[in-house]
Motif scaffolding. Structure first.
Motif, short mmCIF file in Angstrom:
data_model
loop_
_atom_site.label_atom_id
_atom_site.label_comp_id
_atom_site.label_asym_id
_atom_site.label_seq_id
_atom_site.Cartn_x
_atom_site.Cartn_y
_atom_site.Cartn_z
N SER A 1 0.84 -1.18 0.00
CA SER A 1 0.00 0.00 0.00
C SER A 1 0.87 1.24 0.00
N SER A 2 0.40 2.26 -0.68
CA SER A 2 1.14 3.52 -0.66
C SER A 2 0.77 4.32 0.58
N ARG A 3 -0.28 3.89 1.29
CA ARG A 3 -0.70 4.58 2.51
C ARG A 3 0.21 4.16 3.67
N ASN B 1 2.53 -2.96 7.47
CA ASN B 1 1.42 -2.79 6.53
C ASN B 1 0.53 -4.01 6.40
N THR C 1 -7.35 -1.93 7.30
CA THR C 1 -7.90 -0.68 6.77
C THR C 1 -8.53 0.16 7.86
N ARG D 1 -7.37 5.15 9.94
CA ARG D 1 -8.33 5.75 9.02
C ARG D 1 -9.72 5.34 9.39
#
Length: 165
Positions: free
Chosen positions: A3-5, A49, A146, A165
């Protein structure tokens, strides 16, 4: 699963969920009915991640079926002595084979959980029976959290983890 998050978990959370905590997971069966299973160990990727939870194929059959159908998984990690609890949710879960070292991780988890539950009168035999599973019946579920929540009983239960998030 890259993930780029930035990851939701930090190293302290990763160490907590990888320790001798109670691990319970849920997915959804057809018709919207829940499926529940006990995890037998957890490993967090170095970058925090992705999370890998190990299950016994037979005991977790409904959870694994739900993961294969939807990719959705919720996992609760709880420390019996304090009731400190974290809940992680993900929607990209995959059922995978164990990686090298994962069978030993399950052995370490089982040994650690025996020690955690002993002060509460749970015998070693009972805990080992609860967590028993032949090595050739172990599978791993990998997912990217997530969302993450503190579920520790008290006024902050249900609140997202800082940075989540």
């Amino acid at each position: 699963m890259s993930s780029s998050r930035p990851p939701i978990l930090d190293r302290a959370h990763a160490e907590f969920i990888s320790g001798a905590v109670s691990i319970n997971a849920a997915s959804c069966r057809p018709g919207g009915f829940p499926a529940l299973a006990r995890g037998l160990g957890c490993r967090v990727a170095e970058d925090c991640n992705s999370v890998n939870v190990i299950f016994g194929v037979k005991a977790a059959a409904d959870v694994l079926d739900g993961v294969r159908r939807s990719g959705a998984l919720a996992v609760v990690f709880s420390e019996p002595s304090t009731h400190r609890t974290l809940q992680l949710k993900g929607d990209d879960a995959l059922v995978l084979r164990l990686e090298p070292g994962d069978a030993a991780l399950v052995d370490r988890y089982r040994d650690g959980f025996v020690g955690v539950l002993a002060p509460y009168g749970h015998t070693e035999e009972m805990v080992r029976a609860l967590l028993a599973c032949p090595v050739d019946e172990l599978v791993m579920v990998r997912f990217t959290p997530t969302s993450a929540f503190s579920q520790t009983p008290g006024p902050h239960a249900g609140e997202p983890l800082a940075g989540a998030r």
